[in-house]
Write a protein that holds these residues in place. Structure first.
Motif, PDB file in Angstrom:
ATOM      1  N   TRP A 145      89.018 -83.612 -66.253  1.00 23.54           N
ATOM      2  CA  TRP A 145      89.958 -83.222 -67.291  1.00 23.54           C
ATOM      3  C   TRP A 145      91.178 -82.490 -66.749  1.00 23.54           C
ATOM      4  O   TRP A 145      91.124 -81.841 -65.707  1.00 23.54           O
ATOM      5  CB  TRP A 145      89.275 -82.310 -68.310  1.00 23.54           C
ATOM      6  CG  TRP A 145      88.186 -82.968 -69.067  1.00 23.54           C
ATOM      7  CD1 TRP A 145      86.846 -82.879 -68.831  1.00 23.54           C
ATOM      8  CD2 TRP A 145      88.333 -83.843 -70.184  1.00 23.54           C
ATOM      9  NE1 TRP A 145      86.139 -83.634 -69.729  1.00 23.54           N
ATOM     10  CE2 TRP A 145      87.024 -84.241 -70.575  1.00 23.54           C
ATOM     11  CE3 TRP A 145      89.425 -84.334 -70.894  1.00 23.54           C
ATOM     12  CZ2 TRP A 145      86.801 -85.091 -71.649  1.00 23.54           C
ATOM     13  CZ3 TRP A 145      89.199 -85.180 -71.962  1.00 23.54           C
ATOM     14  CH2 TRP A 145      87.894 -85.556 -72.320  1.00 23.54           C
ATOM     15  N   LEU A 155      93.645 -84.118 -71.346  1.00 24.00           N
ATOM     16  CA  LEU A 155      93.814 -85.486 -70.863  1.00 24.00           C
ATOM     17  C   LEU A 155      92.639 -85.801 -69.950  1.00 24.00           C
ATOM     18  O   LEU A 155      92.338 -85.016 -69.035  1.00 24.00           O
ATOM     19  CB  LEU A 155      95.119 -85.632 -70.086  1.00 24.00           C
ATOM     20  CG  LEU A 155      96.406 -85.442 -70.896  1.00 24.00           C
ATOM     21  CD1 LEU A 155      97.439 -84.712 -70.077  1.00 24.00           C
ATOM     22  CD2 LEU A 155      96.935 -86.783 -71.341  1.00 24.00           C
ATOM     23  N   ASP A 156      91.966 -86.949 -70.179  1.00 23.43           N
ATOM     24  CA  ASP A 156      90.874 -87.309 -69.285  1.00 23.43           C
ATOM     25  C   ASP A 156      91.427 -88.062 -68.081  1.00 23.43           C
ATOM     26  O   ASP A 156      92.647 -88.233 -67.935  1.00 23.43           O
ATOM     27  CB  ASP A 156      89.791 -88.094 -70.024  1.00 23.43           C
ATOM     28  CG  ASP A 156      90.258 -89.473 -70.503  1.00 23.43           C
ATOM     29  OD1 ASP A 156      91.320 -89.948 -70.047  1.00 23.43           O
ATOM     30  OD2 ASP A 156      89.551 -90.074 -71.318  1.00 23.43           O
ATOM     31  N   GLU A 158      91.591 -91.040 -67.402  1.00 27.01           N
ATOM     32  CA  GLU A 158      92.281 -92.281 -67.730  1.00 27.01           C
ATOM     33  C   GLU A 158      93.563 -92.034 -68.515  1.00 27.01           C
ATOM     34  O   GLU A 158      94.237 -92.966 -68.949  1.00 27.01           O
ATOM     35  CB  GLU A 158      91.355 -93.202 -68.521  1.00 27.01           C
ATOM     36  CG  GLU A 158      90.131 -93.661 -67.722  1.00 27.01           C
ATOM     37  CD  GLU A 158      89.250 -94.603 -68.497  1.00 27.01           C
ATOM     38  OE1 GLU A 158      89.512 -94.798 -69.717  1.00 27.01           O
ATOM     39  OE2 GLU A 158      88.304 -95.147 -67.908  1.00 27.01           O
ATOM     40  N   GLY A 159      93.884 -90.750 -68.727  1.00 24.33           N
ATOM     41  CA  GLY A 159      95.109 -90.408 -69.439  1.00 24.33           C
ATOM     42  C   GLY A 159      94.971 -90.370 -70.948  1.00 24.33           C
ATOM     43  O   GLY A 159      95.963 -90.208 -71.665  1.00 24.33           O
ATOM     44  N   THR A 160      93.746 -90.501 -71.447  1.00 26.01           N
ATOM     45  CA  THR A 160      93.517 -90.436 -72.891  1.00 26.01           C
ATOM     46  C   THR A 160      93.685 -89.005 -73.378  1.00 26.01           C
ATOM     47  O   THR A 160      93.151 -88.066 -72.779  1.00 26.01           O
ATOM     48  CB  THR A 160      92.101 -90.929 -73.243  1.00 26.01           C
ATOM     49  OG1 THR A 160      91.937 -92.265 -72.759  1.00 26.01           O
ATOM     50  CG2 THR A 160      91.873 -90.898 -74.752  1.00 26.01           C
ATOM     51  N   VAL A 161      94.439 -88.845 -74.469  1.00 22.32           N
ATOM     52  CA  VAL A 161      94.713 -87.517 -75.010  1.00 22.32           C
ATOM     53  C   VAL A 161      93.625 -87.123 -75.995  1.00 22.32           C
ATOM     54  O   VAL A 161      93.247 -87.907 -76.881  1.00 22.32           O
ATOM     55  CB  VAL A 161      96.084 -87.482 -75.719  1.00 22.32           C
ATOM     56  CG1 VAL A 161      96.304 -86.132 -76.423  1.00 22.32           C
ATOM     57  CG2 VAL A 161      97.204 -87.733 -74.717  1.00 22.32           C
ATOM     58  N   VAL A 162      93.100 -85.916 -75.827  1.00 25.28           N
ATOM     59  CA  VAL A 162      92.134 -85.341 -76.765  1.00 25.28           C
ATOM     60  C   VAL A 162      92.766 -84.098 -77.373  1.00 25.28           C
ATOM     61  O   VAL A 162      93.054 -83.129 -76.666  1.00 25.28           O
ATOM     62  CB  VAL A 162      90.818 -84.971 -76.064  1.00 25.28           C
ATOM     63  CG1 VAL A 162      89.861 -84.281 -77.032  1.00 25.28           C
ATOM     64  CG2 VAL A 162      90.165 -86.208 -75.448  1.00 25.28           C
TER      65      VAL A 162
END
Length: 246
Positions: A145, A155-156, A158-162
């Motif tokens: 993270w 951001l994980d 893979e660039g996914t936003v949480v």
């Protein structure tokens, strides 16, 4: 020499501003007044303060905007107490979500304001010196993270936003500021919830549970936030800071 707390009072109402400054000085504190955001930033650059009293209802950049700006800059660790002219729950919630430490509703008694100021400063200093925040960073990475402290989201790898709520962000930031340190529930409650902590003595467990879900952290065998029986919680993953704010 004994330290005397220094308070910055930001309010466009000259009468209220000077009245609060005079009262604080008469009660043993140092105090400086500022009429707007520009004067506030000039004062912060010129001197070191222990807390900002910030009026919400001001022309131009209001107190909520100024609070958000403080939390995203190099003064992000500075405690903020909001003044609001309306007993409006929405204002209070938004202010706390933006990182304010407490609030007082106008009209207020100077005595109550002084008590609130002292309580916020006391909570800020409740951690031992080696646990207090000493660095600020735009990006904090840990495990898979990255926490963007300006956008206030995760951001994980893979660039996914949480997205994080204000309470989740504050809790995670406290944990990341003190990795490998056991923090008690009382410490976490006071640092994240301020005045209402005593009303929700077990809410920190719920907040930890929600944060673990955000981090996809297995509650039975957590990799990030571990429970220390009878003591509290510890953030066990190594933390790396990037892009310190000048």
């Amino acid at each position: 020499m004994e330290h005397t707390d220094n308070i910055l009072v930001v309010d466009d109402d000259h009468g209220i501003r000077t009245g609060v400054v005079d009262y604080l000085r008469k009660n043993g504190l140092r105090a400086t007044g500022a009429g707007d955001g520009r004067e506030m930033m000039a004062a912060l650059e010129a001197s070191s303060f222990d807390l900002v009293v910030l009026d919400i209802m001001m022309p131009g950049d209001d107190g909520l905007v100024l609070c958000r700006n403080l939390r995203s800059g190099k003064h992000r660790a500075l405690p903020v107490l909001l003044l609001t002219a309306r007993d409006d729950e929405t204002d209070r919630i938004i202010g706390l979500e933006m990182g304010a430490d407490d609030y007082v509703v106008k009209p207020f008694s100077p005595r109550e304001l002084l008590a609130r100021i002292k309580a916020v400063i006391r909570r800020t200093r409740m951690l031992p010196p080696n646990l207090r925040i000493t660095e600020t960073s735009d990006i904090i990475s840990f495990g898979q993270w990255r926490l963007d402290t300006t956008a206030r989201h995760l951001l994980d790898d893979e660039g996914t936003v949480v997205s994080l709520s204000g309470a989740e962000f504050r809790l995670l930031r406290v944990l990341l500021d003190h990795p490998q340190r056991v923090l008690s529930r009382d410490q976490l409650l006071n640092l994240t919830q301020g005045r209402d902590a005593e009303l929700f003595d077990r809410s920190i467990d719920l907040m930890i549970s929600r944060l673990r879900q955000r981090l996809r952290d297995d509650a039975k065998e957590p990799a990030y936030i571990k429970t220390v029986r009878s003591e509290g919680y510890v953030f066990s993953m190594p933390v790396t800071l990037h892009g310190n704010v000048p």
